[in-house]
Design an enzyme around this catalytic site. Structure first.
Site, PDB file in Angstrom:
ATOM      1  N   SER A 283       2.790 -22.143  43.386  1.00 43.12           N
ATOM      2  CA  SER A 283       2.227 -22.969  44.449  1.00 43.12           C
ATOM      3  C   SER A 283       2.623 -24.415  44.206  1.00 43.12           C
ATOM      4  O   SER A 283       2.735 -24.853  43.058  1.00 43.12           O
ATOM      5  CB  SER A 283       0.706 -22.829  44.445  1.00 43.12           C
ATOM      6  N   GLU A 296       4.489  -9.558  49.679  1.00 44.21           N
ATOM      7  CA  GLU A 296       3.935 -10.076  50.938  1.00 44.21           C
ATOM      8  C   GLU A 296       5.024 -10.177  52.006  1.00 44.21           C
ATOM      9  O   GLU A 296       4.779  -9.899  53.176  1.00 44.21           O
ATOM     10  CB  GLU A 296       3.276 -11.437  50.699  1.00 44.21           C
TER      11      GLU A 296
END
Ligand code: ARG
Length: 467
Positions: A283, A296
């Site tokens: 992140s 994902e």
């Protein structure tokens, strides 16, 4: 003027119309299939005496040169990647370039052929190759899964229903479910590939031709099992693409389910797996983050493939026979679905191969959540208690354990006997994880012996596909 059909027209095509109508922006990727198909057509025309040997040879040499130049970059398919092209589609591009190179002989190539059967051929050749590539990618993924199954036939974990712990199983058994799904996907794509392997060239615009074409020769030159039958169907059939996109949709749906499970297992709460650093991302703001982005993205990309199938189904619905320009809209969805599947499968396989399964965490999880409650009931059944009564007794026992914050096997025998006098010392072994799993020996169950058979059969099947 690169148009193939200018003769009947007195005006230039409007620029916006041309840009709207052209397909070279996306069908240029068919260049190899187009040239291969044209070479087979030319060879056939030569054999049938429809072309002279000299013209035939000039065409073959010319096409070979075009192919070489495209592949070396000497002949760009578009002047600029995003710009408009002088050429309408890949068929016009190849033919116009051929005429530039060899003159009149080039003008004879299209004898007995229409772009309608030409494009039908090109797309089939392309799809057949894509199907074979994807079949081999699926085999690669099946190998990874089977290797993991062999490694983890005694790695305990909870099996779930409703995402609630249900009964104990093994990681091999859980992965084996995906092996079966993907094995069926492989079979579906193989079926589709075999069904579509008929050559449409020679159908002409829709009604065949008056030339004495040898369709069977072209079909065998291009590796088809036979030629298509009805010439109207040959130019307007896109079933094989719809079937292929359906197969890819189901395959992607399976990868999406698998991804979803890995995402759950990778979560802070589960911690069943740890993705390899090379297959995770971080992140920009939260330094602690390590995200399962590959899973994902695979899960997310399924939507495009479903969409591709849906757009083609919708484009085909209501089309009268035979060719309609709507059919040009088959390409972008087909290419997108193929590209997407081809990108996802090998990445997913590598991600799976490098994942770390946290055996202790999985085993601990299997011990919690009363996954052995069914086995405890079965134990009482073995002591003569009717199953329905045993179910009630164990239900009350579970409630008691929940209050006490304990697992069934953590209660002393005297306490167990309060729920059923039939409990004996041997209950502890009967409801241990190892016993619970390894006594499940019906075909397809997780017990060690049953699993061994499943793995051996799967290994033999995989080997048979590769031969
Ligand atoms: N670019 C066209 C396609 O992809 C080729 C066939 C054109 N045929 C025609 N009659 N306009 O479908």
């Amino acid at each position: 003027m690169a148009q193939l059909w200018g003769g009947r027209f007195t005006k230039q095509t409007d620029a916006a119309v041309k840009a709207f109508n052209d397909s070279i922006g996306f069908d240029r990727r068919l260049y190899r299939q187009d040239i291969t198909g044209s070479m087979a057509h030319a060879r056939m025309l030569g054999r049938q005496g429809i072309l002279t040997q000299e013209d035939c040879q000039a065409i073959l040499d010319g096409l070979e040169g075009i192919l070489k130049d495209i592949e070396s970059g000497a002949l760009p398919l578009m002047e600029q990647e995003s710009g408009i092209s002088e050429y309408e589609d890949i068929h016009s591009f190849v033919e116009a370039n051929l005429i530039d190179r060899i003159g009149d002989a080039g003008k004879r190539l299209h004898t007995g052929r229409s772009r309608n059967d030409q494009v039908a051929l090109d797309m089939r050749l392309y799809t057949r190759e894509a199907a074979d590539e994807i079949r081999s990618q699926v085999l690669g993924l099946l190998h990874v899964i089977l290797d993991l199954m062999e490694e983890h036939s005694q790695t305990w974990m909870p099996g779930f229903t409703h995402l609630q712990k249900a009964q104990p199983t093994t990681l091999a058994h859980h992965l084996g479910a995906y092996f079966e799904m993907l094995r069926r996907d492989y079979g579906r794509i193989t079926d589709c590939r075999n069904r579509m392997n008929e050559c449409p060239l020679g159908a002409g615009a829709l009604a065949g031709t008056t030339y004495p074409l040898d369709r069977a020769f072209v079909a065998s030159e291009l590796g088809f099992d036979c030629e298509t039958r009805n010439s109207m169907d040959s130019v307007s059939d896109r079933d094989y693409l719809l079937e292929f996109l359906s197969d890819l949709s189901i395959l992607m749906m399976h990868l999406s389910r698998f991804s979803e499970e890995l995402i759950i297992w990778n979560s802070n709460e589960y911690r069943f797996v740890e993705m390899d650093d090379a297959f995770s991302t971080g992140s920009s703001i939260m330094p602690q983050k390590k995200n399962p982005d590959i899973c994902e993205l695979v899960r997310g990309k399924v939507g495009r493939v479903y969409g591709d199938l849906m757009s083609l189904l919708t484009a085909m619905k209501g089309l009268p026979l035979a060719y309609n320009k709507d059919m040009q809209e088959d390409k972008e969805p087909a290419f997108d679905a193929i590209d997407t599947a081809q990108a996802c499968i090998p990445l997913f396989a590598e991600m799976l191969r490098t994942i770390t399964f946290r055996k202790e965490v999985m085993e601990k999880s299997a011990m919690r959540g009363f996954t052995n409650a069914t086995d405890a009931a079965d134990y009482l059944v073995g002591k003569g208690v009717p199953f329905r009564d045993a179910h009630g007794m164990i239900g009350r026992l579970v409630l008691h354990c929940l209050d006490a914050g304990k697992a069934i096997e953590e209660l002393p025998l005297e306490e167990l006997k309060e729920f059923s006098p039939q409990f004996e010392q041997d209950v502890y072994d009967a409801i241990s994880l190892r016993t619970c799993v390894n006594r499940r020996l019906t075909t397809g169950a997780p017990g060690e012996e049953a699993m061994k058979e499943e793995i051996a059969a799967s290994r033999a099947w995989l080997q048979a596909q590769e031969n």
